[in-house]
Design a protein around this motif. Structure first.
Motif, mmCIF file in Angstrom:
data_model
loop_
_atom_site.group_PDB
_atom_site.id
_atom_site.type_symbol
_atom_site.label_atom_id
_atom_site.label_comp_id
_atom_site.label_asym_id
_atom_site.label_seq_id
_atom_site.Cartn_x
_atom_site.Cartn_y
_atom_site.Cartn_z
ATOM 1 N N MET A 66 0.837 -1.192 0.000
ATOM 2 C CA MET A 66 0.000 0.000 0.000
ATOM 3 C C MET A 66 0.880 1.253 0.000
ATOM 4 S SD MET A 66 -2.921 1.203 2.735
ATOM 5 C CE MET A 66 -3.866 -0.308 2.508
ATOM 6 N N THR A 67 0.593 2.146 -0.917
ATOM 7 C CA THR A 67 1.376 3.368 -1.050
ATOM 8 C C THR A 67 0.662 4.538 -0.371
ATOM 9 O OG1 THR A 67 0.333 3.942 -3.155
ATOM 10 C CG2 THR A 67 2.297 2.531 -3.252
ATOM 11 N N ARG A 68 1.348 5.690 -0.335
ATOM 12 C CA ARG A 68 0.735 6.884 0.233
ATOM 13 C C ARG A 68 -0.473 7.325 -0.571
ATOM 14 N NH1 ARG A 68 6.031 10.682 1.638
ATOM 15 N NH2 ARG A 68 6.939 9.274 3.214
ATOM 16 N N ARG A 69 -0.421 7.087 -1.863
ATOM 17 C CA ARG A 69 -1.559 7.449 -2.704
ATOM 18 C C ARG A 69 -2.791 6.642 -2.332
ATOM 19 N NH1 ARG A 69 -0.611 7.750 -9.083
ATOM 20 N NH2 ARG A 69 0.941 9.238 -8.273
ATOM 21 N N CYS A 70 -2.578 5.375 -1.969
ATOM 22 C CA CYS A 70 -3.706 4.541 -1.548
ATOM 23 C C CYS A 70 -4.280 5.041 -0.227
ATOM 24 C CB CYS A 70 -3.265 3.091 -1.429
ATOM 25 S SG CYS A 70 -4.598 1.956 -0.964
ATOM 26 N N VAL A 71 -3.405 5.426 0.705
ATOM 27 C CA VAL A 71 -3.881 5.969 1.977
ATOM 28 C C VAL A 71 -4.698 7.235 1.747
ATOM 29 C CG1 VAL A 71 -3.147 6.941 4.184
ATOM 30 C CG2 VAL A 71 -1.964 4.942 3.239
ATOM 31 N N ALA A 72 -4.204 8.085 0.841
ATOM 32 C CA ALA A 72 -4.952 9.298 0.525
ATOM 33 C C ALA A 72 -6.299 8.970 -0.112
ATOM 34 C CB ALA A 72 -4.128 10.186 -0.402
ATOM 35 N N ALA A 73 -6.325 7.962 -0.987
ATOM 36 C CA ALA A 73 -7.586 7.567 -1.625
ATOM 37 C C ALA A 73 -8.574 7.032 -0.593
ATOM 38 C CB ALA A 73 -7.315 6.519 -2.696
ATOM 39 N N GLU A 89 2.888 -2.798 -10.021
ATOM 40 C CA GLU A 89 2.057 -1.701 -9.534
ATOM 41 C C GLU A 89 0.778 -1.634 -10.358
ATOM 42 O OE1 GLU A 89 4.275 1.873 -9.744
ATOM 43 O OE2 GLU A 89 5.731 1.290 -8.215
ATOM 44 N N ASP A 90 -0.266 -1.117 -9.755
ATOM 45 C CA ASP A 90 -1.498 -0.895 -10.494
ATOM 46 C C ASP A 90 -1.412 0.433 -11.236
ATOM 47 O OD1 ASP A 90 -3.175 1.255 -8.672
ATOM 48 O OD2 ASP A 90 -1.837 -0.033 -7.509
ATOM 49 N N VAL A 91 -2.354 0.669 -12.111
ATOM 50 C CA VAL A 91 -2.305 1.874 -12.944
ATOM 51 C C VAL A 91 -2.553 3.140 -12.133
ATOM 52 C CG1 VAL A 91 -2.919 0.686 -15.061
ATOM 53 C CG2 VAL A 91 -4.739 1.527 -13.554
ATOM 54 N N PHE A 92 -3.181 3.017 -10.954
ATOM 55 C CA PHE A 92 -3.436 4.190 -10.127
ATOM 56 C C PHE A 92 -2.299 4.470 -9.149
ATOM 57 C CE2 PHE A 92 -7.648 2.207 -10.939
ATOM 58 C CZ PHE A 92 -8.177 3.196 -11.763
ATOM 59 N N GLY A 93 -1.398 3.518 -8.986
ATOM 60 C CA GLY A 93 -0.308 3.695 -8.038
ATOM 61 C C GLY A 93 -0.713 3.464 -6.605
ATOM 62 N N PHE A 94 -1.807 2.699 -6.372
ATOM 63 C CA PHE A 94 -2.263 2.440 -5.021
ATOM 64 C C PHE A 94 -1.429 1.372 -4.317
ATOM 65 C CE2 PHE A 94 -6.854 3.786 -6.242
ATOM 66 C CZ PHE A 94 -6.461 5.112 -6.157
ATOM 67 N N PHE A 95 -0.989 0.354 -5.066
ATOM 68 C CA PHE A 95 -0.284 -0.782 -4.469
ATOM 69 C C PHE A 95 0.998 -1.060 -5.259
ATOM 70 C CE2 PHE A 95 -4.740 -1.353 -3.422
ATOM 71 C CZ PHE A 95 -4.687 -1.600 -2.058
ATOM 72 N N SER A 96 2.022 -1.456 -4.540
ATOM 73 C CA SER A 96 3.303 -1.849 -5.138
ATOM 74 C C SER A 96 3.787 -3.098 -4.416
ATOM 75 C CB SER A 96 4.320 -0.707 -5.005
ATOM 76 O OG SER A 96 5.570 -1.102 -5.537
ATOM 77 N N LEU A 97 3.698 -4.225 -5.100
ATOM 78 C CA LEU A 97 4.053 -5.513 -4.524
ATOM 79 C C LEU A 97 5.234 -6.107 -5.294
ATOM 80 C CD1 LEU A 97 0.473 -7.037 -4.062
ATOM 81 C CD2 LEU A 97 1.800 -5.671 -2.445
ATOM 82 N N LYS A 98 6.062 -6.821 -4.573
ATOM 83 C CA LYS A 98 7.219 -7.445 -5.221
ATOM 84 C C LYS A 98 7.232 -8.938 -4.956
ATOM 85 C CE LYS A 98 10.456 -6.550 -1.414
ATOM 86 N NZ LYS A 98 11.752 -5.920 -1.047
ATOM 87 N N ALA A 99 7.899 -9.668 -5.827
ATOM 88 C CA ALA A 99 8.019 -11.124 -5.709
ATOM 89 C C ALA A 99 9.373 -11.541 -6.242
ATOM 90 C CB ALA A 99 6.893 -11.813 -6.479
ATOM 91 N N ARG A 100 9.931 -12.552 -5.611
ATOM 92 C CA ARG A 100 11.205 -13.115 -6.051
ATOM 93 C C ARG A 100 10.934 -14.368 -6.862
ATOM 94 N NH1 ARG A 100 15.572 -10.873 -3.602
ATOM 95 N NH2 ARG A 100 16.850 -12.599 -4.333
ATOM 96 N N LEU A 101 11.717 -14.547 -7.924
ATOM 97 C CA LEU A 101 11.540 -15.698 -8.814
ATOM 98 C C LEU A 101 12.402 -16.848 -8.317
ATOM 99 C CD1 LEU A 101 11.500 -13.965 -12.296
ATOM 100 C CD2 LEU A 101 9.582 -14.613 -10.858
ATOM 101 N N SER A 102 11.967 -17.475 -7.235
ATOM 102 C CA SER A 102 12.753 -18.561 -6.656
ATOM 103 C C SER A 102 12.762 -19.802 -7.528
ATOM 104 C CB SER A 102 12.212 -18.919 -5.260
ATOM 105 O OG SER A 102 10.837 -19.274 -5.348
ATOM 106 N N GLY A 103 11.713 -20.004 -8.301
ATOM 107 C CA GLY A 103 11.653 -21.202 -9.134
ATOM 108 C C GLY A 103 12.156 -21.007 -10.539
ATOM 109 N N ALA A 104 12.672 -19.831 -10.848
ATOM 110 C CA ALA A 104 13.137 -19.570 -12.214
ATOM 111 C C ALA A 104 14.429 -20.311 -12.496
ATOM 112 C CB ALA A 104 13.351 -18.075 -12.418
ATOM 113 N N GLU A 105 14.634 -20.616 -13.776
ATOM 114 C CA GLU A 105 15.855 -21.291 -14.176
ATOM 115 C C GLU A 105 17.051 -20.358 -13.994
ATOM 116 O OE1 GLU A 105 15.493 -22.700 -18.112
ATOM 117 O OE2 GLU A 105 13.802 -24.029 -17.674
ATOM 118 N N SER A 106 18.145 -20.922 -13.494
ATOM 119 C CA SER A 106 19.343 -20.132 -13.244
ATOM 120 C C SER A 106 20.414 -20.490 -14.265
ATOM 121 C CB SER A 106 19.857 -20.397 -11.815
ATOM 122 O OG SER A 106 21.027 -19.682 -11.568
#
Length: 396
Positions: free
Chosen positions: A1-8, A135-152
């Protein structure tokens, strides 16, 4: 959740209170729009990350230091809701370094992004996407994920081979191959006979057979293989002054070893290179076509050896009887290393020291002069760091 989401959310609460107080249709519509946009944005980000497919491909997996290589990244997700362009954290062609890359991801079909990487350091580096931020188009949420199962996969950056003076071999080099062959003959194992040639020793003449055939015949003895060239590379963490670039020193050591190995193979001398790192290796080659084996071994060496370089020199002194030339490549010099190098020289082989250290240091300069007075060739290795410009051109 970003500051923009809190403001919304705060705006939605104000609009709800206002709508309840006044009963205005406009306030209810604005509240409903925000009430649907916030959870919809969160669902879009989660859905895109859950269904995201990433494929990475390098145009080639082995390059020479200083070259560029193209990384191709293909992205796809199965979320019908719109999301903002994804931010990928790309593993660059350097030691444990990453950088962000922003690229669009298409729904239900692959989007293609190409990134140019600059290979500034020797080594084996993983390439691909280490982390993804959505991120969503409104900038409300910014989530990250690691590619642990990706080929190395790995990108191997080989050291450059520079021009290098040929090694000197002991006992002495001669333009006359027959004289060199006689010097290495084993006088205890005759293998054949040949006609006498001026300069042959009288004790090698087969007198009985010469009298029978009415011509001088000389015994030919077994000739051992030509003494090889041994490259002793310091695989401990390089010694650098305060503020120095340890990766640049390691690159200089690898390229010095590669250049010496190439010069020795060009001269027809077999090369042996023991690497006493945490994962030890021992490379032996005899032809110029096998030089890539030396380059790859140097690139894979992590220079994390716990055993001191003095120990390697002590171990190798036991094998110097059949060695014609020894090259010592290191970034450190102390009295113990200097004594071991002189001991190797007294055992017979010619010795060349390639030193990637500060020659202006009085202690190192004194040891260098001592080695040169005792017929040891000392060459300074230039440390030339290359600017890392991995975050270069992006094509979509």
């Amino acid at each position: 959740m970003t500051r923009r989401c809190v403001a919304a959310l705060a705006c939605a609460a104000v609009l709800l209170i206002t709508a309840l107080s006044t009963g205005g249709t406009m306030f209810w519509l604005m509240f409903l729009a925000l009430a649907l946009a916030v959870p919809g944005a969160y669902a879009a980000v989660r859905w895109a990350l859950a269904t995201l497919t990433v494929r990475c491909k390098m145009e080639k997996t082995s390059v020479v230091r200083g070259e560029d290589v193209r990384l191709r990244v293909m992205l796809r997700h199965r979320c019908p809701l719109p999301v903002a362009p994804l931010t990928l954290r790309i593993c660059s062609a350097s030691e444990n370094a990453t950088y962000p890359l922003r690229c669009p991801a298409r729904a239900f079909r692959f989007g293609d992004v190409r990134q140019t990487l600059f290979c500034a350091h020797v080594g084996c580096f993983p390439f691909g996407v280490d982390e993804i931020r959505a991120e969503d188009v409104f900038g409300f949420f910014s989530l990250k994920a690691r590619l642990s199962g990706a080929e190395s996969d790995e990108l191997t950056v080989l050291p450059r081979v520079n021009l290098c003076a040929p090694l000197s071999f002991s006992p002495g080099d001669s333009d006359d191959e027959s004289l060199t062959a006689r010097a290495f003959e084993d006088a205890t194992m005759p293998t054949d006979l040949r006609a006498y040639q001026p300069g042959d020793e009288l004790k090698k003449i087969h007198w009985k057979l010469s009298m029978r055939r009415k011509e001088l015949l000389v015994r030919v003895y077994e000739q051992p293989a030509r003494p090889d060239a041994v490259l002793l590379v310091d695989c401990a963490p390089p010694a650098v002054p305060a503020g120095g670039d340890i990766a640049a020193v390691r690159d200089a050591i690898c390229e010095a070893a590669a250049s010496v190995a190439s010069a020795a193979l060009d001269a027809g001398a077999p090369v042996r290179m023991p690497l006493l790192a945490a994962e030890p290796d021992d490379v032996s080659v005899s032809k110029q076509e096998e030089l890539p084996l030396v380059l790859e071994a140097l690139a894979r060496c992590k220079f994390d050896g716990a055993t001191g370089f003095e120990r390697l020199l002590q171990l190798e002194t036991r094998r110097m009887r059949r060695t014609g030339s020894t090259a010592v490549i290191t970034s450190r010099m102390n009295p113990v290393i200097a004594d071991m190098i002189l001991r190797i020289r007294r055992m017979g082989p010619k010795v060349r020291v390639l030193l990637a250290a500060d020659g202006a240091d009085p202690a190192i300069a004194a040891l260098t002069r001592r080695l040169m007075r005792n017929d040891v060739e000392v060459t300074a290795v230039a440390v030339e760091p290359l600017a890392d410009v991995s975050a270069g051109e992006v094509e979509t």
